[in-house]
Scaffold this active site. Structure first.
Site, short mmCIF file in Angstrom:
data_model
loop_
_atom_site.label_atom_id
_atom_site.label_comp_id
_atom_site.label_asym_id
_atom_site.label_seq_id
_atom_site.Cartn_x
_atom_site.Cartn_y
_atom_site.Cartn_z
CB ILE A 55 -0.97 -0.47 1.33
CG1 ILE A 55 -0.33 -0.05 2.68
CG2 ILE A 55 -2.13 -0.87 1.37
CD1 ILE A 55 -1.06 -0.29 3.64
N GLY A 56 1.87 1.13 0.04
CA GLY A 56 2.87 2.02 -0.43
C GLY A 56 4.39 1.74 0.01
N GLY A 93 8.04 3.52 0.35
CA GLY A 93 8.65 4.66 1.20
C GLY A 93 10.33 5.13 0.51
CE1 TYR A 125 13.29 2.18 7.39
CE2 TYR A 125 13.84 4.54 6.71
CZ TYR A 125 13.51 3.49 7.78
OH TYR A 125 12.65 3.87 9.03
CB VAL A 130 3.67 0.24 3.97
CG1 VAL A 130 2.50 0.28 5.37
CG2 VAL A 130 4.85 1.17 4.17
CE LYS A 169 8.82 2.16 8.26
NZ LYS A 169 9.16 4.02 8.83
CG ASP A 179 11.06 13.08 8.24
OD1 ASP A 179 10.69 13.59 8.03
OD2 ASP A 179 10.71 11.37 7.65
#
Length: 872
Positions: A575-576, A578, A580, A583, A597, A697
């Site tokens: 679903i995603g 990033g 590094y 997900v 993750k 962040d």
């Protein structure tokens, strides 16, 4: 006889006295005092019937101001709730208010016509009926308001007819705003007699009678600072008399039918900061005198028939920030002098006939955010120096004759959202560095002569479509028309060969993991489980890795269930992606849906990523807050590492703000609560954790939303505990566009770094997009004076009708600007932010639509209990 006569005289006097008293009583009853007349008018209007009918308390009614004698001087109900004027507008007896100097009903749904009786307010100085849904013609009785200084009837789209000549009596007018109505006829010459005018705005009307020129005597308004006549159907040339308006700061004439050339007299307007003649019929060359306007900040000349070239003396526009000369017939080269205009943030030379090469010195324009040079005749190479433009968000060089290869330095433009290089003569491979542009949402490299393979793209904003058979492609295809370029790899339908290849691939990865995990890490997890039993009574691991009821540290058991739940981390469950890790969504045997993750295979072997991964585990196992994402468990292994999170149905705040449907579902109330949730989470990290934790962040990508759009702060991989006895010096981490500016030169992390990032996210949530342009303007706050808060609010949502919501938006915007203070010590703490959000009282002394950004910036100094709450 004498006594009888005396008696008759006394009797006559007595009768006369009684008669006079009765007359006096009659007069008193028929003609009440001015104060009584006001009281009667207030009650009979019915406007305040939801509050009170006790007229003796009228000076305490909301929106009412009185003088020391108790006479009403101001009626301002633009933002007062529960006052339903509507068709009662005409029921107020305007003759009963001899001392009224201000009447502000803006943003109230009045409807109907403007009553003629309004002309009886003889002392009135300010009348604001904007955004009221009024219709009909402007009453001539407005001309009776001879004391009037400010008249605003803008954005009543059903106001029609012509401007009545009686308005020529308003000789004290300083500001006249009739924009956004349906007035017709022509712009009346008598406006040129209002010699006190400073601001004249007649935009978006229907002044189109075929001979609608700018009245000559309008140029006699020597004090004029703003002249805005956009979209008014104006024909004819701009007269040279324009040069007489020496105080003019803004001249806005876009979207008319103005012809002729730009008069050289424009060079006399030395105070001009904004000049916009976009979309007219102007021809000829740009006068050299225009380039002498040293105060000019914004210049729009596009969509005309201008010709000639950009001269070297453009360097005199030393304050220019926006330069737009599009869709004209400009020729020649880009002068090197352009590179000396270091304040430039926006250059748009789209669709001209400019030739030559792109000068390498353009790389010195470090403030540049937008660069559009497409649809011209540029040749040669893309200069390497373009990689120095770290603030660039949009770069379009398409439809030229550029050759050579795409420079790898483009990969340095980490803020880039748009990259258009299509329809050129570019050769060679696509540099792998483009794959690092995580923020790309528009990419077009089509119709060149590129070769080789397409690099892996890490951008998550490119439009992905389902091409069938579990295949996802970028749409539209950014690589078409490059015959020697290998197609962008898309997973092909599963065949027997593919299945065996896939099985072999996963055996290579997971078999060593299982063996090594079982024998090498078993002792570590047994110890962890023993420690957990001591700390958490009754937490027993189960064979199915039930993460619903316990915190499961048994990586092997969790791993087996997760591999099954995600079918060996199949792409369908992703679903995603990033920087590094990826997900995944997984449903465990107990029915619980979680988010995984998982580190990419190569990153898992990188010590830096391993440290970041373990850092996130460390923090999330020690902190608990309702607005911080919950960690259910984790798996640690050199080649298979993942975290198990609470699943957030609505994904990231970033994606929701950029989805047209989800953005509308996130109404103002939800957005206010989202911002409050982020603030409370950061306050907890800074003040309720020992030692304090700085997230480092905070961005809209790292704020997740559950099914109810509640906010949860996530991604603690870069978080840092503050050492109160050291300098806390560190390397720069975080998401570009959210990082506090002081980190670039101090490398010292403090909780004020999170405060700055919070300010960016708060504005992004209100605006519906990253506030990159707004952040650049903060360095020169005076540029915000003509910008209103409602101009930057997300226009996909209607403006709030609730006074409470409006107050919350103003409070949040004020806090956001306070958090963005370039001096860290001047920013509020997150605790102070939370206190303001919970207890602060933002009284809107003016309507929401009238609040400028400069007011909010100036209000930020009141945050944090220093000088009290700021009223705007």
């Amino acid at each position: 006889m004498a006594s009888s006569s005396t008696f008759s005289i006394i009797l006559g006097i007595l009768q006369a006295t009684i008669f006079l008293i009765s007359i006096a009583r009659t007069v008193t009853i028929a003609d009440p005092s001015p104060l009584e007349s006001e009281a009667i008018a207030m009650v009979e209007s019915g406007w305040w019937s939801n509050y009170s009918n006790n007229a003796s308390e009228r000076c305490q009614w909301p929106g009412i101001s009185c003088n020391t004698a108790g006479s009403i001087t101001k009626i301002n109900i633009s933002d007062v709730p529960n006052i339903e004027v509507g068709d009662r507008f005409g029921k107020l007896n305007f003759t009963s208010f001899p001392n009224l100097v201000l009447l502000d009903l803006s943003d109230r749904p009045l409807g109907g016509k403007i009553p003629h009786q309004i002309g009886n307010l003889s002392a009135l100085k300010q009348l604001d009926l904007s955004f009221c849904g009024l219709s009909g013609e402007l009453p001539p009785s407005l001309g009776n308001l001879t004391q009037l200084e400010y008249l605003d009837i803008s954005y009543n789209y059903n106001i029609n007819g012509s401007i009545p000549p009686q308005l020529g009596n308003l000789v004290n007018l300083v500001s006249l705003n009739l924009s956004g109505t349906s007035l017709s006829g022509s712009i009346p010459p008598f406006l040129g007699l209002l010699t006190n005018l400073r601001h004249l705005l007649l935009d978006r009307n229907q002044f189109d009678d075929g001979n609608n020129t700018i009245p000559q005597n309008l140029w006699n308004l020597r004090g004029l600072e703003t002249l805005s006549l956009s979209g008014c159907g104006i024909v004819g040339p701009i007269p040279s008399a324009l040069g007489q308006l020496l105080n003019l700061k803004s001249l806005i004439l876009w979207a008319n039918k103005i012809n002729g050339s730009i008069p050289s007299a424009v060079g006399f307007l030395s105070n001009l900061t904004y000049f916009d003649v976009y979309d007219n019929r102007l021809f000829g060359s740009i006068p050299f005198s225009l380039y002498q306007l040293t105060n000019l900040e914004t210049l729009y000349l596009g969509n005309n028939q201008l010709e000639g070239s950009i001269p070297q003396n453009i360097e005199k526009l030393m304050n220019i920030k926006v330069l737009s000369i599009t869709n004209t017939s400009i020729t020649g080269h880009i002068p090197l002098a352009l590179c000396r205009l270091t304040k430039l943030e926006y250059i748009n030379l789209h669709e001209n006939q400019i030739s030559g090469s792109i000068p390498s010195c353009i790389g010195k324009l470090f403030n540049l955010r937008i660069l559009y040079l497409d649809s011209n005749l540029f040749e040669g190479l893309i200069p390497e120096e373009i990689g120095n433009l770290a603030n660039l968000t949009s770069l379009s060089l398409s439809q030229n004759k550029l050759s050579g290869s795409i420079p790898s330095c483009i990969g340095n433009l980490s803020n880039l959202h748009t990259l258009d290089l299509d329809s050129n003569l570019l050769k060679g491979p696509i540099p792998a560095e483009i794959g690092r542009l995580f923020h790309l949402s528009n990419l077009n490299l089509s119709f060149n002569q590129l070769s080789g393979s397409v690099p892996i793209l890490s951008a998550t904003k490119l439009r992905i479509i389902d091409a069938g058979n579990n295949c996802n492609k970028i749409s539209p295809d950014p690589f078409e028309g490059n015959s020697r370029l290998s197609p962008y790899m898309c997973p092909s339908p599963v065949t027997n060969k593919a299945k065996s290849s896939t099985i072999l691939y996963y055996l290579k990865i997971f078999l060593p993991i299982a063996i090594f995990f079982a024998f090498s890490i078993l002792g570590y997890f047994l110890f962890s489980r023993f420690k957990l039993k001591n700390n958490r009574v009754g937490a027993q691991p189960t064979r199915n890795g039930d993460l619903c009821s316990i915190w499961n540290y048994d990586g092997k058991i969790a791993y087996e269930d997760i591999v099954a739940a995600t079918e060996d981390f199949d792409f369908r469950y992703c679903i995603g992606v990033g920087g590094y890790g990826s997900v995944y969504r997984a449903q465990l045997p107990c029915g619980k849906v979680v988010a995984l993750k998982k580190l990419h295979r190569l990153e898992a072997e990188n010590p830096a990523f391993d440290k970041s991964f373990r850092n996130e585990i460390k923090f999330l196992t020690e902190i608990r807050h309702r607005s911080i994402v919950k960690l259910h468990g984790f798996c640690l292994h050199r080649r298979s590492m993942f975290l198990i999170y609470e699943y957030m149905e609505n994904g990231s705040l970033f994606c929701n703000l950029r989805d047209e449907v989800e953005a509308v579902e996130m109404d103002w109330t939800k957005r206010v609560e989202i911002i409050k949730g982020i603030a409370h989470a950061l306050s907890y990290l800074h003040y309720d954790c020992s030692p304090p934790i700085v997230h480092r962040d905070i961005s809209s990508n790292n704020v997740l939303l559950n099914s109810s759009f509640e906010a949860f702060v996530a991604d603690f991989g870069t978080a840092k505990m503050l050492d109160l006895e050291s300098s806390n010096q560190t390397m720069i981490v975080g998401t570009c566009g959210y990082v506090a500016p002081e980190l670039a030169y101090t490398l010292v992390v403090t909780e004020k770094c999170d405060v700055y990032s919070f300010g960016v996210v708060a504005l992004e949530t209100l605006m519906g997009k990253h506030p990159e342009e707004l952040l650049s303007w903060l360095s020169s706050p005076t540029s915000l004076v003509n910008m209103r808060l409602i101009d930057v609010l997300d226009n996909r949502l209607p403006l709030p009708t609730s006074q409470l919501v409006a107050q919350n938006l103003v409070r949040i915007a004020t806090l956001a600007f306070a958090c963005l203070n370039p001096q860290p010590k001047s920013r509020p703490t997150m605790k102070e932010v939370c206190e303001e959000l919970v207890c602060g009282q933002t009284s809107l002394g003016v309507p929401l639509r009238m609040i400028s950004l400069l007011q909010l910036v100036n209000c930020e100094k009141h945050i944090g209990g220093k000088t009290g709450t700021c009223n705007v």
